[in-house]
Design a protein around this motif. Sequence first.
Motif, PDB file in Angstrom:
ATOM      1  N   THR A  78       0.840  -1.187   0.000  1.00  0.00           N
ATOM      2  CA  THR A  78       0.000   0.000   0.000  1.00  0.00           C
ATOM      3  C   THR A  78       0.879   1.243   0.000  1.00  0.00           C
ATOM      4  O   THR A  78       1.752   1.392   0.858  1.00  0.00           O
ATOM      5  CB  THR A  78      -0.922   0.011   1.232  1.00  0.00           C
ATOM      6  OG1 THR A  78      -1.773  -1.132   1.194  1.00  0.00           O
ATOM      7  CG2 THR A  78      -1.771   1.271   1.259  1.00  0.00           C
ATOM      8  N   SER A  80       0.592   5.496  -0.323  1.00  0.00           N
ATOM      9  CA  SER A  80      -0.365   6.605  -0.287  1.00  0.00           C
ATOM     10  C   SER A  80      -0.253   7.518  -1.501  1.00  0.00           C
ATOM     11  O   SER A  80      -1.239   8.147  -1.899  1.00  0.00           O
ATOM     12  CB  SER A  80      -0.165   7.429   0.986  1.00  0.00           C
ATOM     13  OG  SER A  80       1.158   7.957   1.049  1.00  0.00           O
ATOM     14  N   ASP A  81       0.927   7.599  -2.114  1.00  0.00           N
ATOM     15  CA  ASP A  81       1.116   8.516  -3.236  1.00  0.00           C
ATOM     16  C   ASP A  81       1.089   7.816  -4.586  1.00  0.00           C
ATOM     17  O   ASP A  81       1.446   8.412  -5.605  1.00  0.00           O
ATOM     18  CB  ASP A  81       2.421   9.291  -3.085  1.00  0.00           C
ATOM     19  CG  ASP A  81       3.643   8.380  -2.995  1.00  0.00           C
ATOM     20  OD1 ASP A  81       3.465   7.169  -2.767  1.00  0.00           O
ATOM     21  OD2 ASP A  81       4.775   8.893  -3.143  1.00  0.00           O
ATOM     22  N   ARG A  82       0.645   6.570  -4.617  1.00  0.00           N
ATOM     23  CA  ARG A  82       0.533   5.887  -5.905  1.00  0.00           C
ATOM     24  C   ARG A  82      -0.594   6.526  -6.716  1.00  0.00           C
ATOM     25  O   ARG A  82      -1.695   6.733  -6.213  1.00  0.00           O
ATOM     26  CB  ARG A  82       0.230   4.411  -5.705  1.00  0.00           C
ATOM     27  CG  ARG A  82       0.061   3.643  -7.023  1.00  0.00           C
ATOM     28  CD  ARG A  82      -0.328   2.204  -6.791  1.00  0.00           C
ATOM     29  NE  ARG A  82       0.718   1.476  -6.087  1.00  0.00           N
ATOM     30  CZ  ARG A  82       0.611   0.203  -5.716  1.00  0.00           C
ATOM     31  NH1 ARG A  82      -0.492  -0.466  -5.959  1.00  0.00           N
ATOM     32  NH2 ARG A  82       1.595  -0.386  -5.081  1.00  0.00           N
ATOM     33  N   PRO A  83      -0.362   6.845  -7.994  1.00  0.00           N
ATOM     34  CA  PRO A  83      -1.407   7.492  -8.804  1.00  0.00           C
ATOM     35  C   PRO A  83      -2.651   6.614  -8.923  1.00  0.00           C
ATOM     36  O   PRO A  83      -2.564   5.386  -9.006  1.00  0.00           O
ATOM     37  CB  PRO A  83      -0.731   7.679 -10.166  1.00  0.00           C
ATOM     38  CG  PRO A  83       0.732   7.605  -9.893  1.00  0.00           C
ATOM     39  CD  PRO A  83       0.891   6.672  -8.738  1.00  0.00           C
ATOM     40  N   LEU A  84      -3.811   7.251  -8.945  1.00  0.00           N
ATOM     41  CA  LEU A  84      -5.064   6.519  -9.062  1.00  0.00           C
ATOM     42  C   LEU A  84      -5.148   5.752 -10.376  1.00  0.00           C
ATOM     43  O   LEU A  84      -5.756   4.689 -10.449  1.00  0.00           O
ATOM     44  CB  LEU A  84      -6.246   7.493  -8.943  1.00  0.00           C
ATOM     45  CG  LEU A  84      -6.440   8.149  -7.571  1.00  0.00           C
ATOM     46  CD1 LEU A  84      -7.604   9.141  -7.638  1.00  0.00           C
ATOM     47  CD2 LEU A  84      -6.699   7.095  -6.498  1.00  0.00           C
ATOM     48  N   HIS A  85      -4.507   6.313 -11.429  1.00  0.00           N
ATOM     49  CA  HIS A  85      -4.603   5.658 -12.735  1.00  0.00           C
ATOM     50  C   HIS A  85      -3.878   4.319 -12.780  1.00  0.00           C
ATOM     51  O   HIS A  85      -4.030   3.548 -13.729  1.00  0.00           O
ATOM     52  CB  HIS A  85      -4.079   6.578 -13.852  1.00  0.00           C
ATOM     53  CG  HIS A  85      -2.625   6.925 -13.750  1.00  0.00           C
ATOM     54  ND1 HIS A  85      -1.603   6.000 -13.936  1.00  0.00           N
ATOM     55  CD2 HIS A  85      -2.003   8.096 -13.493  1.00  0.00           C
ATOM     56  CE1 HIS A  85      -0.437   6.582 -13.799  1.00  0.00           C
ATOM     57  NE2 HIS A  85      -0.640   7.852 -13.514  1.00  0.00           N
ATOM     58  N   GLY A  87      -4.483   1.917 -10.798  1.00  0.00           N
ATOM     59  CA  GLY A  87      -5.413   0.890 -10.343  1.00  0.00           C
ATOM     60  C   GLY A  87      -5.875  -0.084 -11.411  1.00  0.00           C
ATOM     61  O   GLY A  87      -5.776  -1.313 -11.218  1.00  0.00           O
ATOM     62  N   ASN A 284      -5.669   3.778 -19.142  1.00  0.00           N
ATOM     63  CA  ASN A 284      -5.788   4.950 -18.275  1.00  0.00           C
ATOM     64  C   ASN A 284      -6.672   6.031 -18.858  1.00  0.00           C
ATOM     65  O   ASN A 284      -6.999   6.997 -18.168  1.00  0.00           O
ATOM     66  CB  ASN A 284      -4.405   5.568 -18.017  1.00  0.00           C
ATOM     67  CG  ASN A 284      -3.502   4.653 -17.232  1.00  0.00           C
ATOM     68  OD1 ASN A 284      -3.948   3.698 -16.610  1.00  0.00           O
ATOM     69  ND2 ASN A 284      -2.203   4.937 -17.257  1.00  0.00           N
TER      70      ASN A 284
END
Length: 355
Positions: A78, A80-85, A87, A284
């Motif tokens: 996990t 916290s700063d991983r880009p949402l794109h 996913g 993306n």
Amino acid sequence: MPAPTLRTLAKSLGLSRTTVSEALRGSSCVKPATAERIKLAAKAAGYQPNPLAGAVMSELRRSRGNAFRGVLAAVALTESDRPLHAGPFFKEILRGATDRASALGFKIELFTAGGDTGVSLSRLDQILQSRGIQGLILMPVWHSPDFTALDWGRYAGVYADYMIEKPALHSICPDHHRSLSTALQQITARGYKRPGMFVQRHHDERLQYRWQGAFFAFQQNNPDCGQVPLLMADEINEKNFTAWFKKHQPDVVLGHNSQALEWMKACGASVPKTHAFVSLNILNSTTPCAGLDQQPAHIGLRAAEILVAKLHRNERGAPQPASLTTIAARWVDGPTIRDKTLARPIREPAEAVLA
């Protein structure tokens, strides 16, 4: 002198053949001290397993009504700063791995650690050992991956991304250089003359600048296709994109963020009439685009195959040396680029459109 067998090795050690077999397979069911004694005796006796016989027996066991063999772990950190794109790409890798593992008689379970999960890698190591799980697919990590807290003497593992050094494992990822070359070939075949590309700095840095390298190689070997400077920044936003777009006048833009389409239109571009946009990862894109399908499901598929093969060969720990398997992207036509049949140089100069 006949070659040693499992039976003769077990007899000389005063152990059952099953115990010897499990120890040589790296099973956690055998006490570490006993396993070490068996391995040393096998080495001294010159015992060599027959991989063909092992594969046949594995297939026979798999075909006896119930194909299920065991559980593989997909391990994710996990961040916290991983880009949402990231996913959707992650989910497709997991889907491909799950489907292929199932066909090979294994089930994949997802385990998460780090961040706000409350599960450290050391704790995860205990969980995996208690479950008897020996095969790990490490999912992509946004920053430098470090999984050394796991006891790798017990596991076979692969990394579903570009590179891992802690520990050095076999990795599977997109072929970024070949994929960008494919996109640029599609672009030039349609008559575009000034391709420009933007990329977020860390995105390319973690790939050892594979996107940048492929783009510069194209420019070096195709001097007639313009020399639009690469836009690289810590963050690609409307302000720096617009300044770059207006100054350097690309007639086709390549990038990961399809929001650039709106920024191009705000500058006066008409896509695909006067300009084009090519997504470097259509998964993306928030709107239909021409571009590259990086085939993340195939990355997961190949990861599962490599991992299962390692388990069949009873390989554990970091391989020497670690290898990289790359998957070529697939070009996908879309509404943001003109069709090949209409290929022609753009008549209206970009400068006139963007004035």
